[in-house]
Design a protein around this motif. Structure first.
Motif, PDB file in Angstrom:
ATOM      1  N   ASP A 136       4.259  -3.251   4.794  1.00 44.50           N
ATOM      2  CA  ASP A 136       3.543  -2.334   3.914  1.00 44.50           C
ATOM      3  C   ASP A 136       2.236  -2.931   3.412  1.00 44.50           C
ATOM      4  O   ASP A 136       1.643  -2.433   2.448  1.00 44.50           O
ATOM      5  CB  ASP A 136       4.420  -1.929   2.726  1.00 44.50           C
ATOM      6  CG  ASP A 136       4.951  -3.130   1.959  1.00 44.50           C
ATOM      7  OD1 ASP A 136       5.799  -2.936   1.068  1.00 44.50           O
ATOM      8  OD2 ASP A 136       4.519  -4.266   2.243  1.00 44.50           O
ATOM      9  N   ASP A 137       1.774  -3.997   4.055  1.00 45.38           N
ATOM     10  CA  ASP A 137       0.513  -4.624   3.664  1.00 45.38           C
ATOM     11  C   ASP A 137      -0.675  -4.012   4.402  1.00 45.38           C
ATOM     12  O   ASP A 137      -1.814  -4.357   4.109  1.00 45.38           O
ATOM     13  CB  ASP A 137       0.563  -6.131   3.944  1.00 45.38           C
ATOM     14  CG  ASP A 137       1.593  -6.828   3.078  1.00 45.38           C
ATOM     15  OD1 ASP A 137       1.997  -7.952   3.444  1.00 45.38           O
ATOM     16  OD2 ASP A 137       1.998  -6.244   2.046  1.00 45.38           O
ATOM     17  N   ILE A 160       0.881  -1.171   0.000  1.00 42.74           N
ATOM     18  CA  ILE A 160       0.000   0.000   0.000  1.00 42.74           C
ATOM     19  C   ILE A 160       0.917   1.218   0.000  1.00 42.74           C
ATOM     20  O   ILE A 160       1.590   1.491   0.992  1.00 42.74           O
ATOM     21  CB  ILE A 160      -0.912   0.009   1.229  1.00 42.74           C
ATOM     22  CG1 ILE A 160      -1.828  -1.211   1.220  1.00 42.74           C
ATOM     23  CG2 ILE A 160      -1.739   1.296   1.264  1.00 42.74           C
ATOM     24  CD1 ILE A 160      -2.700  -1.326   2.455  1.00 42.74           C
ATOM     25  N   ASN A 161       0.945   1.909  -1.074  1.00 47.15           N
ATOM     26  CA  ASN A 161       1.839   3.069  -1.176  1.00 47.15           C
ATOM     27  C   ASN A 161       1.250   4.297  -0.535  1.00 47.15           C
ATOM     28  O   ASN A 161       1.960   5.184  -0.081  1.00 47.15           O
ATOM     29  CB  ASN A 161       2.168   3.343  -2.639  1.00 47.15           C
ATOM     30  CG  ASN A 161       3.306   2.470  -3.127  1.00 47.15           C
ATOM     31  OD1 ASN A 161       3.963   1.799  -2.325  1.00 47.15           O
ATOM     32  ND2 ASN A 161       3.539   2.451  -4.430  1.00 47.15           N
ATOM     33  N   ALA A 162      -0.079   4.397  -0.518  1.00 49.90           N
ATOM     34  CA  ALA A 162      -0.684   5.596   0.056  1.00 49.90           C
ATOM     35  C   ALA A 162      -2.077   5.252   0.544  1.00 49.90           C
ATOM     36  O   ALA A 162      -2.801   4.460  -0.077  1.00 49.90           O
ATOM     37  CB  ALA A 162      -0.759   6.722  -0.978  1.00 49.90           C
ATOM     38  N   PHE A 163      -2.420   5.844   1.656  1.00 57.11           N
ATOM     39  CA  PHE A 163      -3.769   5.680   2.206  1.00 57.11           C
ATOM     40  C   PHE A 163      -4.022   6.875   3.098  1.00 57.11           C
ATOM     41  O   PHE A 163      -3.293   7.120   4.062  1.00 57.11           O
ATOM     42  CB  PHE A 163      -3.882   4.376   2.986  1.00 57.11           C
ATOM     43  CG  PHE A 163      -5.263   4.092   3.485  1.00 57.11           C
ATOM     44  CD1 PHE A 163      -5.491   3.871   4.831  1.00 57.11           C
ATOM     45  CD2 PHE A 163      -6.336   4.040   2.617  1.00 57.11           C
ATOM     46  CE1 PHE A 163      -6.772   3.598   5.303  1.00 57.11           C
ATOM     47  CE2 PHE A 163      -7.619   3.769   3.074  1.00 57.11           C
ATOM     48  CZ  PHE A 163      -7.833   3.542   4.428  1.00 57.11           C
ATOM     49  N   SER A 164      -5.049   7.644   2.770  1.00 54.50           N
ATOM     50  CA  SER A 164      -5.370   8.816   3.581  1.00 54.50           C
ATOM     51  C   SER A 164      -6.856   9.065   3.523  1.00 54.50           C
ATOM     52  O   SER A 164      -7.564   8.521   2.665  1.00 54.50           O
ATOM     53  CB  SER A 164      -4.609  10.042   3.076  1.00 54.50           C
ATOM     54  OG  SER A 164      -5.010  10.348   1.742  1.00 54.50           O
ATOM     55  N   ALA A 212     -11.745   8.532   1.204  1.00 62.70           N
ATOM     56  CA  ALA A 212     -10.428   7.943   1.475  1.00 62.70           C
ATOM     57  C   ALA A 212      -9.737   7.649   0.165  1.00 62.70           C
ATOM     58  O   ALA A 212     -10.391   7.272  -0.820  1.00 62.70           O
ATOM     59  CB  ALA A 212     -10.574   6.659   2.297  1.00 62.70           C
ATOM     60  N   TYR A 213      -8.451   7.799   0.173  1.00 61.28           N
ATOM     61  CA  TYR A 213      -7.637   7.553  -1.021  1.00 61.28           C
ATOM     62  C   TYR A 213      -6.744   6.361  -0.754  1.00 61.28           C
ATOM     63  O   TYR A 213      -6.057   6.290   0.267  1.00 61.28           O
ATOM     64  CB  TYR A 213      -6.801   8.785  -1.356  1.00 61.28           C
ATOM     65  CG  TYR A 213      -5.820   8.553  -2.475  1.00 61.28           C
ATOM     66  CD1 TYR A 213      -4.454   8.378  -2.213  1.00 61.28           C
ATOM     67  CD2 TYR A 213      -6.253   8.492  -3.801  1.00 61.28           C
ATOM     68  CE1 TYR A 213      -3.554   8.166  -3.234  1.00 61.28           C
ATOM     69  CE2 TYR A 213      -5.356   8.270  -4.828  1.00 61.28           C
ATOM     70  CZ  TYR A 213      -4.002   8.111  -4.549  1.00 61.28           C
ATOM     71  OH  TYR A 213      -3.101   7.886  -5.567  1.00 61.28           O
ATOM     72  N   LEU A 214      -6.721   5.427  -1.719  1.00 65.33           N
ATOM     73  CA  LEU A 214      -5.927   4.205  -1.550  1.00 65.33           C
ATOM     74  C   LEU A 214      -5.121   3.952  -2.808  1.00 65.33           C
ATOM     75  O   LEU A 214      -5.663   4.000  -3.926  1.00 65.33           O
ATOM     76  CB  LEU A 214      -6.865   3.007  -1.291  1.00 65.33           C
ATOM     77  CG  LEU A 214      -6.205   1.637  -1.138  1.00 65.33           C
ATOM     78  CD1 LEU A 214      -5.296   1.611   0.088  1.00 65.33           C
ATOM     79  CD2 LEU A 214      -7.270   0.552  -1.030  1.00 65.33           C
ATOM     80  N   GLU A 215      -3.846   3.679  -2.632  1.00 64.49           N
ATOM     81  CA  GLU A 215      -2.970   3.346  -3.762  1.00 64.49           C
ATOM     82  C   GLU A 215      -2.237   2.055  -3.452  1.00 64.49           C
ATOM     83  O   GLU A 215      -1.567   1.939  -2.417  1.00 64.49           O
ATOM     84  CB  GLU A 215      -1.957   4.462  -4.001  1.00 64.49           C
ATOM     85  CG  GLU A 215      -1.006   4.196  -5.166  1.00 64.49           C
ATOM     86  CD  GLU A 215      -0.043   5.357  -5.395  1.00 64.49           C
ATOM     87  OE1 GLU A 215      -0.496   6.513  -5.514  1.00 64.49           O
ATOM     88  OE2 GLU A 215       1.182   5.099  -5.416  1.00 64.49           O
ATOM     89  N   ILE A 216      -2.376   1.083  -4.372  1.00 67.64           N
ATOM     90  CA  ILE A 216      -1.754  -0.235  -4.185  1.00 67.64           C
ATOM     91  C   ILE A 216      -0.838  -0.501  -5.367  1.00 67.64           C
ATOM     92  O   ILE A 216      -1.197  -0.176  -6.517  1.00 67.64           O
ATOM     93  CB  ILE A 216      -2.823  -1.336  -4.119  1.00 67.64           C
ATOM     94  CG1 ILE A 216      -3.820  -1.028  -3.002  1.00 67.64           C
ATOM     95  CG2 ILE A 216      -2.188  -2.700  -3.887  1.00 67.64           C
ATOM     96  CD1 ILE A 216      -5.024  -1.934  -3.034  1.00 67.64           C
ATOM     97  N   THR A 250     -11.355   5.874  12.533  1.00 67.49           N
ATOM     98  CA  THR A 250     -10.226   4.980  12.229  1.00 67.49           C
ATOM     99  C   THR A 250     -10.508   4.179  10.968  1.00 67.49           C
ATOM    100  O   THR A 250     -11.505   3.467  10.871  1.00 67.49           O
ATOM    101  CB  THR A 250      -9.988   4.009  13.386  1.00 67.49           C
ATOM    102  OG1 THR A 250      -9.830   4.749  14.584  1.00 67.49           O
ATOM    103  CG2 THR A 250      -8.751   3.164  13.128  1.00 67.49           C
ATOM    104  N   LEU A 251      -9.623   4.290  10.020  1.00 67.28           N
ATOM    105  CA  LEU A 251      -9.724   3.548   8.770  1.00 67.28           C
ATOM    106  C   LEU A 251      -8.490   2.660   8.623  1.00 67.28           C
ATOM    107  O   LEU A 251      -7.368   3.108   8.909  1.00 67.28           O
ATOM    108  CB  LEU A 251      -9.814   4.487   7.583  1.00 67.28           C
ATOM    109  CG  LEU A 251     -11.085   5.322   7.532  1.00 67.28           C
ATOM    110  CD1 LEU A 251     -10.794   6.710   7.032  1.00 67.28           C
ATOM    111  CD2 LEU A 251     -12.102   4.643   6.626  1.00 67.28           C
ATOM    112  N   ARG A 252      -8.703   1.426   8.197  1.00 65.66           N
ATOM    113  CA  ARG A 252      -7.577   0.503   7.972  1.00 65.66           C
ATOM    114  C   ARG A 252      -7.732  -0.139   6.610  1.00 65.66           C
ATOM    115  O   ARG A 252      -8.827  -0.564   6.242  1.00 65.66           O
ATOM    116  CB  ARG A 252      -7.551  -0.614   9.010  1.00 65.66           C
ATOM    117  CG  ARG A 252      -7.171  -0.175  10.378  1.00 65.66           C
ATOM    118  CD  ARG A 252      -7.084  -1.367  11.318  1.00 65.66           C
ATOM    119  NE  ARG A 252      -7.003  -0.928  12.691  1.00 65.66           N
ATOM    120  CZ  ARG A 252      -5.883  -0.558  13.308  1.00 65.66           C
ATOM    121  NH1 ARG A 252      -4.740  -0.607  12.636  1.00 65.66           N
ATOM    122  NH2 ARG A 252      -5.901  -0.154  14.549  1.00 65.66           N
ATOM    123  N   ALA A 253      -6.634  -0.219   5.904  1.00 67.86           N
ATOM    124  CA  ALA A 253      -6.608  -0.893   4.614  1.00 67.86           C
ATOM    125  C   ALA A 253      -5.602  -2.033   4.690  1.00 67.86           C
ATOM    126  O   ALA A 253      -4.527  -1.883   5.283  1.00 67.86           O
ATOM    127  CB  ALA A 253      -6.212   0.081   3.510  1.00 67.86           C
TER     128      ALA A 253
END
Lengths: 287, 585
Positions: free
Chosen positions: B292-293, B209-213, B226-230, B277-280
């Motif tokens: 980084d998972d 996961i390169n980015a998560f916000s 939320a923004y997620l980059e894998i 709280t957010l979790r990816a």
């Protein structure tokens, strides 16, 4: 020790000895000994047909006459049982075996020879056991033997010297011992033989003393003197001891053979009646 | 040879003493067992025949003595812990530096991690060192030594773990003759000249996961998201399982296909409420690095805060928070304060006699000893200069008409806005046990409650008071916290050490996860994610091709003392066996 089983075996020995000695009177046995064991009585003029073996040639030389020696017939043959009662006999049933043999021979002797004397010895002669005549005295012998203890050191030579200093008629001397005598046994046996007695040697041993069943560092303690030596018993050392024991026994046997003394080796593990029968054979009493 | 437990002369003295003691004991006669025999006649003959020991007896005795002395010497040597002198090129102090980057946790094809290979190489170097050894990591600096005790270094190596520290400075140790650096080269790191670099790099596939916000909504039309980059750092396409949770609710749970070196971006719309709280999480078959998972994010406003307004004029406040889903407001009179509970208090022209224990906004409070006291007033103060501060973000002071402002004096007040004459108009209260904002004018002596600036000011104040440390998730490393910060709790529940420097509080957030920051009774959350392509891309390295691979001894690597002790045990067993058979004495 002298229980009912022992008495039964003793009776069996008596029957055996009775069959063996039947047909041979005392005189036959005595004369077989060539004059030894006979008492000189008188001379008479030689007549043709007399036994020329009894001609007194010394008298002929002196008197220039042929004279025949006359003997008194012996009524009995003394048997002397020299019993080693030292402490070295105490272990592994040797003393018990020796006592059984002595008791058996004494009983047979009382039946056939009439006069048996048991002479325990240690560093010197101990008090003798002389039961007198008649086999009824045997139980007195049994009691005395049962109460006897193996104690003290061994000096066969000194014991024989003490025996020699007493007045004993010549007879049959049977020595029952393990012959662990630091002074040596040959001198004593020679002396006994030179006293005119018929000698028979019975070496009593235990199977354990012929071998070594322990290895490693051991402190051996002498049962008689209390001295000790420390030894590292290896298989080689054990082998050397076994060979030393065999040499010791063979040395005694060789001495006896040299002096034509009957010898037998008696194990404490063997039945005593077999040893007694072997004694008869070695002693020439039975075929 | 060197010795780890003793000085060289002590070690040799111990070995010599052990050997002499063994020789003396061997020579001593142990009382043998007694055996009574009928006569020593025959034994004396045996003794006489064997008065001179045969050569075989001499050999047996000599062998037994030699073995006994060797056993004692081996044990003595083992106690001294010898080690071979290494071909490190120098007898001086050795510094071993381990790269503690997160990428060192990557598993290589043989199942080991890069870190394990580095530790094995460091262990071999330390054991073979001829002098002092110092151990350091790029994350923690010097962790052990300099010391000649290889056991200390070994123990330190056992307890160390890669823990980031990508931005940490190179460790410095006095008197170092040679430095060895074990690294996978994931990050370009300047090293001291002359440093011997050992590579533990080996390429490995990875999903990261390169980015998560998360961002709060900006309007009723644009809600939070939320923004997620894998990314797939593998040479083969991978099927990736993605889950995103908000508090206990799963909001995303699906599989996606990513090509080799493929990257997926996604914007996830979120409800206005539901927790902050957010979790990816991602998972895939070829995935060599675990840190980084998973990524976390904190949605500011996702958890509503409770506000209690204590005012003598409740009506003026009743509509202020209407329609704001991030605030649960209650308005009470001063007499009702005792039973009030809230995350933040607003005291309008009133203050409790004791500190409230929660962050608070004070509007022209009366004099209270623990807070401040008004000493003089300024009539119609003009808004003058103000330092930039988040509570003044978007506040237009020209919409405020102030009839009278009071100058408050208090031990912990820091003005952020002043009048033209220097009267503090807005001050901050920031102490380890208290956090607040003091406005020097009241609604009764101004148009505060009707000014356009009022809701902006209050909103900023609430954010600042209730969420002292917020913002986008950050990378591991140092973070600047408010001076009122009293405690920072790491994701595993441990307290993070705080460094106070003046009016700042510094903390190093090293591990990924959510950190709870407590400041003056307020609590907020900081998210820390690894999210770094330089770390996640396990197929590349900054190391030059000519950097030697770290040499890891094959098989089980044990210290010499272990083998010496084993030798002593074997010799004792052999001696016992031969003694039983009278081969030896």
């Amino acid at each position: 020790m002298f229980d009912a089983a022992f008495l039964r075996k003793l009776e069996h020995l008596r029957l055996v000895s009775a069959r063996a000695f039947a047909g041979r009177d005392r005189a036959d046995r005595l004369t077989d000994k060539r004059g030894r064991g006979l008492e000189f009585a008188d001379h008479r003029q030689y007549a043709p047909g007399d036994d020329i073996r009894h001609i007194d040639w010394k008298a002929y030389k002196r008197l220039n006459r042929l004279l025949l020696r006359l003997f008194d017939e012996e009524q009995d043959l003394p048997v002397y049982l020299f019993l080693d009662a030292s402490r070295s006999m105490a272990g592994d049933g040797k003393f018990d075996q020796a006592r059984r043999i002595a008791a058996s021979l004494c009983y047979i002797g009382l039946v056939h020879f009439d006069r048996v004397t048991i002479l325990p010895f240690r560093n010197g002669l101990a008090r003798e056991i002389a039961p007198g005549r008649g086999r009824g005295r045997i139980f007195q012998v049994f009691d005395t033997l049962a109460a006897m203890e193996a104690d003290g050191g061994t000096d066969l030579g000194q014991s024989i010297r003490q025996f020699a200093s007493r007045t004993f008629r010549r007879g049959l001397a049977i020595v029952l011992s393990d012959f662990f005598d630091t002074s040596g046994v040959e001198a004593g046996l020679k002396m006994l033989s030179s006293l005119g007695h018929d000698l028979l040697v019975v070496q009593v041993f235990s199977p354990r003393e012929c071998d070594v069943d322990v290895l490693g560092e051991v402190r051996f303690v002498d049962a008689e003197s209390g001295e000790h030596i420390d030894l590292d018993v290896t298989p080689g050392v054990a082998r050397a001891y076994r060979e030393a024991w065999v040499r010791h026994a063979e040395a005694i046997e060789a001495f006896c053979r040299r002096y034509r003394v009957p010898y037998l080796r008696a194990s404490a593990a063997d039945p005593f009646e077999e040893i007694v029968l072997r004694t008869f054979r070695e002693g020439g009493f039975i075929e | 040879m060197t010795f780890g437990a003793l000085a060289a002369w002590q070690a040799w003295l111990l070995v010599l003493g052990a050997g002499l003691a063994a020789w003396w004991l061997f020579r001593m006669k142990v009382r043998p067992p007694r055996l009574a025999v009928p006569s020593l006649l025959l034994w004396r003959r045996v003794l006489d025949d064997r008065s001179a020991p045969s050569w075989w007896d001499r050999v047996r005795r000599a062998v037994s003595l030699a073995v006994t002395v060797l056993v004692a010497a081996s044990l003595g040597m083992a106690v001294a812990r010898p080690a071979p002198r290494a071909a490190t090129g120098t007898e001086g102090r050795l510094l071993i530096v381990l790269d503690a980057s997160w990428s060192m946790r990557a598993r290589t094809a043989d199942g080991q991690t890069r870190w394990a290979r580095a530790v094995a190489g460091a262990r071999a170097l330390a054991q073979a060192a001829g002098g002092d050894v110092a151990l350091a990591t790029t994350a923690d600096g010097l962790v052990e030594g300099p010391t000649a005790d290889s056991a200390l270094i070994a123990t330190a190596l056992d307890r160390l773990e890669p823990s980031g520290g990508e931005a940490a400075a190179w460790p410095r140790v006095e008197g170092v003759a040679v430095t060895h650096f074990f690294t996978d080269g994931a990050l370009l790191r300047p090293v001291e000249p002359g440093t011997i670099v050992h590579s533990v790099f080996s390429p490995a596939p990875n999903i990261a996961i390169n980015a998560f916000s998360a961002r709060p909504g900006t309007s009723s039309a644009a809600g939070p998201s939320a923004y997620l980059e894998i990314a797939n750092y593998a040479d083969e396409p991978q099927r990736v399982h993605v889950t995103v949770t908000r508090a206990a609710t799963v909001i995303v749970d699906r599989w996606m296909d990513l090509g080799p070196a493929g990257v997926a971006h996604e914007v996830l719309p979120l409800d206005a409420t539901g927790g902050g709280t957010l979790r990816a999480r991602v998972s895939a078959e070829a995935n060599a690095l675990d840190v980084d998972d998973e990524a976390v994010a904190w949605l500011a406003g996702g958890d509503p805060i409770s506000v209690a307004v204590v005012t003598p004029e409740p009506d003026a406040w009743s509509s202020l928070f209407a329609g704001d889903p991030t605030v649960r407001a209650s308005v009470v009179s001063p007499s009702g304060y005792e039973g009030a509970a809230a995350d933040v208090f607003i005291f309008d022209r009133w203050a409790p006699t004791n500190a409230p224990g929660r962050p608070a906004l004070y509007l022209a409070p009366p004099a209270v000893g623990w807070l401040a006291r008004p000493v003089e007033s300024e009539v119609t103060p003009a808004w003058g200069t103000s330092d930039w501060h988040p509570i003044l973000e978007g506040v237009d002071p020209f919409t405020l008409d102030i009839a009278r402002a009071w100058r408050y004096e208090g031990p912990s007040l820091q003005p952020v806005a002043e009048s033209a004459r220097g009267t503090p108009l807005v001050s901050l209260l920031e102490a380890p046990d208290a956090r607040g904002v003091l406005v020097a004018f009241s609604p009764a002596e101004s148009n505060l409650t009707s000014a356009q600036a009022f809701p902006v000011l209050v909103g900023n104040v609430l954010d600042w008071l209730a969420r002292p440390a917020a913002g986008d998730p950050r990378a591991p490393g140092p973070v600047d916290l408010p001076a009122s910060t009293t405690r920072v709790t790491s994701p595993d529940g441990a307290s993070v050490p705080l460094v106070r420097a003046g009016d700042r509080v510094l903390a190093t957030l090293r591990a990924p996860g959510l950190y709870l920051v407590e400041a003056g009774g307020a609590r907020s959350v900081i998210g820390v994610n690894i999210g770094n392509p330089a770390i996640a891309n396990l197929s590349r390295t900054t190391l030059e091709p000519d950097v030697a691979a770290a040499r890891v001894p094959a098989g089980v690597h044990r210290a010499w003392w272990f083998y010496l002790a084993g030798l002593a045990f074997v010799l004792v067993a052999a001696e016992w066996w031969t003694w039983q058979r009278r081969i030896t004495v």
